[in-house]
Design a protein around this motif. Structure first.
Motif, PDB file in Angstrom:
ATOM      1  N   ASP A  98      32.193 -42.011 -82.571  1.00 31.01           N
ATOM      2  CA  ASP A  98      31.732 -42.928 -81.532  1.00 31.01           C
ATOM      3  C   ASP A  98      31.304 -42.207 -80.257  1.00 31.01           C
ATOM      4  N   ALA A  99      31.764 -40.985 -80.060  1.00 25.70           N
ATOM      5  CA  ALA A  99      31.388 -40.186 -78.893  1.00 25.70           C
ATOM      6  C   ALA A  99      31.447 -38.717 -79.287  1.00 25.70           C
ATOM      7  N   ILE A 100      30.767 -37.891 -78.505  1.00 25.91           N
ATOM      8  CA  ILE A 100      30.673 -36.467 -78.831  1.00 25.91           C
ATOM      9  C   ILE A 100      31.262 -35.621 -77.703  1.00 25.91           C
ATOM     10  N   VAL A 101      32.141 -34.693 -78.079  1.00 23.45           N
ATOM     11  CA  VAL A 101      32.614 -33.663 -77.160  1.00 23.45           C
ATOM     12  C   VAL A 101      31.931 -32.370 -77.591  1.00 23.45           C
ATOM     13  N   GLN A 102      30.958 -31.918 -76.795  1.00 21.77           N
ATOM     14  CA  GLN A 102      30.214 -30.712 -77.165  1.00 21.77           C
ATOM     15  C   GLN A 102      30.846 -29.496 -76.478  1.00 21.77           C
ATOM     16  N   VAL A 103      31.432 -28.618 -77.291  1.00 23.38           N
ATOM     17  CA  VAL A 103      32.089 -27.420 -76.765  1.00 23.38           C
ATOM     18  C   VAL A 103      31.035 -26.336 -76.549  1.00 23.38           C
ATOM     19  N   VAL A 104      31.034 -25.766 -75.345  1.00 23.31           N
ATOM     20  CA  VAL A 104      30.037 -24.764 -74.976  1.00 23.31           C
ATOM     21  C   VAL A 104      30.751 -23.472 -74.572  1.00 23.31           C
ATOM     22  N   ARG A 105      30.374 -22.383 -75.195  1.00 25.90           N
ATOM     23  CA  ARG A 105      31.014 -21.095 -74.874  1.00 25.90           C
ATOM     24  C   ARG A 105      30.547 -20.610 -73.515  1.00 25.90           C
ATOM     25  N   CYS A 106      31.518 -20.374 -72.628  1.00 23.12           N
ATOM     26  CA  CYS A 106      31.223 -19.898 -71.268  1.00 23.12           C
ATOM     27  C   CYS A 106      31.998 -18.623 -70.967  1.00 23.12           C
ATOM     28  N   PHE A 107      32.165 -17.780 -71.952  1.00 21.45           N
ATOM     29  CA  PHE A 107      32.874 -16.514 -71.754  1.00 21.45           C
ATOM     30  C   PHE A 107      32.210 -15.399 -72.559  1.00 21.45           C
ATOM     31  N   GLU A 108      32.326 -14.201 -72.026  1.00 23.51           N
ATOM     32  CA  GLU A 108      31.832 -13.004 -72.709  1.00 23.51           C
ATOM     33  C   GLU A 108      32.993 -12.335 -73.432  1.00 23.51           C
ATOM     34  N   ASP A 109      32.794 -11.982 -74.679  1.00 27.58           N
ATOM     35  CA  ASP A 109      33.826 -11.265 -75.447  1.00 27.58           C
ATOM     36  C   ASP A 109      33.144 -10.618 -76.646  1.00 27.58           C
ATOM     37  N   GLY A 110      33.027  -9.292 -76.594  1.00 27.41           N
ATOM     38  CA  GLY A 110      32.353  -8.558 -77.662  1.00 27.41           C
ATOM     39  C   GLY A 110      33.062  -8.647 -78.999  1.00 27.41           C
ATOM     40  N   ASP A 111      34.346  -9.002 -78.972  1.00 27.70           N
ATOM     41  CA  ASP A 111      35.114  -9.073 -80.218  1.00 27.70           C
ATOM     42  C   ASP A 111      34.922 -10.410 -80.938  1.00 27.70           C
ATOM     43  N   ILE A 112      34.339 -11.397 -80.247  1.00 31.40           N
ATOM     44  CA  ILE A 112      34.131 -12.705 -80.872  1.00 31.40           C
ATOM     45  C   ILE A 112      32.641 -12.901 -81.106  1.00 31.40           C
ATOM     46  N   HIS A 113      32.266 -13.009 -82.348  1.00 32.10           N
ATOM     47  CA  HIS A 113      30.865 -13.087 -82.747  1.00 32.10           C
ATOM     48  C   HIS A 113      30.187 -14.344 -82.197  1.00 32.10           C
ATOM     49  N   HIS A 114      28.970 -14.198 -81.706  1.00 33.82           N
ATOM     50  CA  HIS A 114      28.143 -15.346 -81.320  1.00 33.82           C
ATOM     51  C   HIS A 114      26.947 -15.381 -82.246  1.00 33.82           C
ATOM     52  N   VAL A 115      26.650 -16.557 -82.815  1.00 34.15           N
ATOM     53  CA  VAL A 115      25.593 -16.644 -83.827  1.00 34.15           C
ATOM     54  C   VAL A 115      24.224 -16.201 -83.299  1.00 34.15           C
ATOM     55  N   ALA A 116      24.020 -16.311 -81.974  1.00 31.73           N
ATOM     56  CA  ALA A 116      22.731 -15.905 -81.399  1.00 31.73           C
ATOM     57  C   ALA A 116      22.767 -14.503 -80.814  1.00 31.73           C
ATOM     58  N   GLY A 117      23.923 -13.857 -80.877  1.00 30.97           N
ATOM     59  CA  GLY A 117      24.045 -12.486 -80.393  1.00 30.97           C
ATOM     60  C   GLY A 117      24.411 -12.346 -78.932  1.00 30.97           C
ATOM     61  N   THR A 118      24.092 -13.352 -78.120  1.00 31.56           N
ATOM     62  CA  THR A 118      24.408 -13.312 -76.686  1.00 31.56           C
ATOM     63  C   THR A 118      24.940 -14.681 -76.250  1.00 31.56           C
ATOM     64  N   VAL A 119      25.589 -14.694 -75.085  1.00 33.39           N
ATOM     65  CA  VAL A 119      26.125 -15.945 -74.545  1.00 33.39           C
ATOM     66  C   VAL A 119      25.118 -16.536 -73.566  1.00 33.39           C
ATOM     67  N   ASP A 120      24.645 -17.733 -73.885  1.00 27.84           N
ATOM     68  CA  ASP A 120      23.708 -18.463 -73.019  1.00 27.84           C
ATOM     69  C   ASP A 120      23.998 -19.947 -73.231  1.00 27.84           C
ATOM     70  N   PRO A 121      24.841 -20.544 -72.379  1.00 26.16           N
ATOM     71  CA  PRO A 121      25.295 -21.919 -72.624  1.00 26.16           C
ATOM     72  C   PRO A 121      24.175 -22.953 -72.682  1.00 26.16           C
ATOM     73  N   VAL A 122      23.150 -22.839 -71.834  1.00 30.99           N
ATOM     74  CA  VAL A 122      22.051 -23.814 -71.850  1.00 30.99           C
ATOM     75  C   VAL A 122      21.269 -23.723 -73.162  1.00 30.99           C
ATOM     76  N   ARG A 123      20.999 -22.497 -73.601  1.00 31.65           N
ATOM     77  CA  ARG A 123      20.318 -22.316 -74.897  1.00 31.65           C
ATOM     78  C   ARG A 123      21.143 -22.937 -76.021  1.00 31.65           C
ATOM     79  N   ASP A 124      22.452 -22.721 -75.970  1.00 30.06           N
ATOM     80  CA  ASP A 124      23.331 -23.254 -77.014  1.00 30.06           C
ATOM     81  C   ASP A 124      23.327 -24.783 -77.022  1.00 30.06           C
ATOM     82  N   ILE A 125      23.406 -25.393 -75.829  1.00 29.96           N
ATOM     83  CA  ILE A 125      23.362 -26.856 -75.732  1.00 29.96           C
ATOM     84  C   ILE A 125      22.050 -27.380 -76.311  1.00 29.96           C
ATOM     85  N   GLU A 126      20.947 -26.725 -75.942  1.00 32.14           N
ATOM     86  CA  GLU A 126      19.642 -27.194 -76.392  1.00 32.14           C
ATOM     87  C   GLU A 126      19.460 -26.996 -77.896  1.00 32.14           C
ATOM     88  N   THR A 127      20.107 -25.967 -78.442  1.00 32.93           N
ATOM     89  CA  THR A 127      20.059 -25.778 -79.900  1.00 32.93           C
ATOM     90  C   THR A 127      20.706 -26.967 -80.601  1.00 32.93           C
TER      91      THR A 127
END
Length: 367
Positions: A98-127
């Motif tokens: 009924d509602a959406i909680v969209q979790v957005v990564r707002c931290f840098e951490d080389g040990d945790i993989h990001h599917v796009a390779g870099t952290v960019d919260p706006v790009r992630d939201i728009e994806t």
């Protein structure tokens, strides 16, 4: 019970957050995409500081909070609307909430993989938003095509549906979520039956590192999420640290409070997120309080007294006579129902009364 779905890209902290809000470890949280396949579901109690105060006034040791359901949905990736990353299956899970909680990564951490390779919260939201919009657009086009014959034959329902669908199609095609399209009250009722994902109310959960929680206001990633939420989605942003919340699961309330104090924050971000999601779903709380228990009951904003009574038992609604009512703030100021009655703050309300958030009610009924 209404459901809020936790969505986002893989590895942004969705399953960790789900474990935190449900105070369980039922969702696997791992450093690789798609560690969640089937959705995890949990009942979440809604933190409400009013409840223990009412319990004290009523002199009862039993407190029963309100609750909502959270669903942990597997991560979406670019191309999900075309089936990438098991996208079609995951999108169907989003349609059911009924509602959406969209979790957005707002931290840098080389040990945790990001599917796009870099952290960019706006790009992630728009994806995420793009995939939901594309899936909705595909569904709208199919509905238009399917209902065309009936509309041509003069079927009134088909004609009404087609009119709304043809408003939605160019709006979605322009990359805008359905929830931002201006519709009349009647059109909104029809659109609700289309089960569009971008018509669901949304809240952003900006996930930060433990060390950044106390200084989130100066976090550049969080600032971008808040700005995007204000200008593009007209929705709220809540800052959380999923890892901290996960660490709190095994602590007592006192230990958790001491831990948060050491970090320089007053309250768990999850508590604020749960309350915001509860209101996002259009839910409100009224209370009953007596010697047996103090209890929070969930209603929809705008519900009348008989409707609220029916939440307790259908007989209460069917045989509703009146509701003895006092506002939470008034009751706390007076210290007791008797004192509130003496000051004229305890009143009788009838069938047309719209229950307010925080009302303390006692129903009179006869069946």
């Amino acid at each position: 019970m209404l459901k809020a779905g936790i969505v986002g890209l893989p590895n942004v902290g969705k399953s960790t957050l789900f474990n935190a809000v449900t105070r369980t470890r039922k969702a696997e949280a791992a450093n690789y995409p798609f560690c969640t396949i089937d959705p995890n579901i949990g009942i979440v109690t809604v933190p409400d500081p009013r409840l223990p105060i009412l319990a004290g006034i009523a002199k009862t040791g039993v407190q029963i909070p309100a609750a909502i359901e959270f669903v942990d949905i597997a991560g979406l990736v670019k191309g999900a609307a075309q089936g990438e990353g098991l996208g079609n299956k995951f999108l169907s899970h989003i349609r059911e909430v009924d509602a959406i909680v969209q979790v957005v990564r707002c931290f840098e951490d080389g040990d945790i993989h990001h599917v796009a390779g870099t952290v960019d919260p706006v790009r992630d939201i728009e994806t995420i938003n793009t995939e939901l919009i594309l899936a909705d657009l595909d569904g709208v086009k199919k509905r238009i095509e399917k209902g065309a014959k009936d509309a041509k034959r003069g079927d009134k329902v088909a004609i009404a549906d087609e009119a709304v669908l043809k408003k939605l199609e160019p709006h979605l095609d322009a990359g805008k979520p359905a929830i931002t399209l201006e519709l009349t009250a009647e059109e909104k009722i029809l659109a609700k039956g289309f089960y569009l994902m971008t018509s669901k109310p949304t809240i952003f959960a900006a996930n930060v590192k433990e060390s950044d929680l106390a200084t989130a206001d100066s976090n550049a990633h969080v600032a971008k999420v808040r700005e995007y939420a204000r200008t593009h989605a007209n929705c709220e942003t809540v800052v959380i640290s999923a890892q901290i919340e996960s660490d709190l699961i095994d602590l007592t309330a006192e230990e958790a409070q001491a831990f948060l104090k050491e970090l320089g924050v007053d309250e768990s971000g999850v508590g604020a997120l749960i309350r915001s999601t509860y209101h996002l779903l259009g839910l409100r709380t009224y209370f009953t309080a007596g010697e047996k228990e103090a209890r929070a009951w969930t209603i929809h904003a705008g519900d009348t007294a008989p409707k609220a009574a029916g939440v307790i038992h259908s007989d209460f609604e069917r045989g509703f006579i009146k509701a003895e009512t006092v506002g939470y703030e008034d009751l706390v100021k007076c210290g007791s129902v008797a004192a509130a009655r003496e000051k004229g703050l305890y009143r009788m309300e009838g069938k047309e009364y719209i229950v307010k958030d925080g009302d303390v009610l006692l129903f009179k009924f006869n069946v």
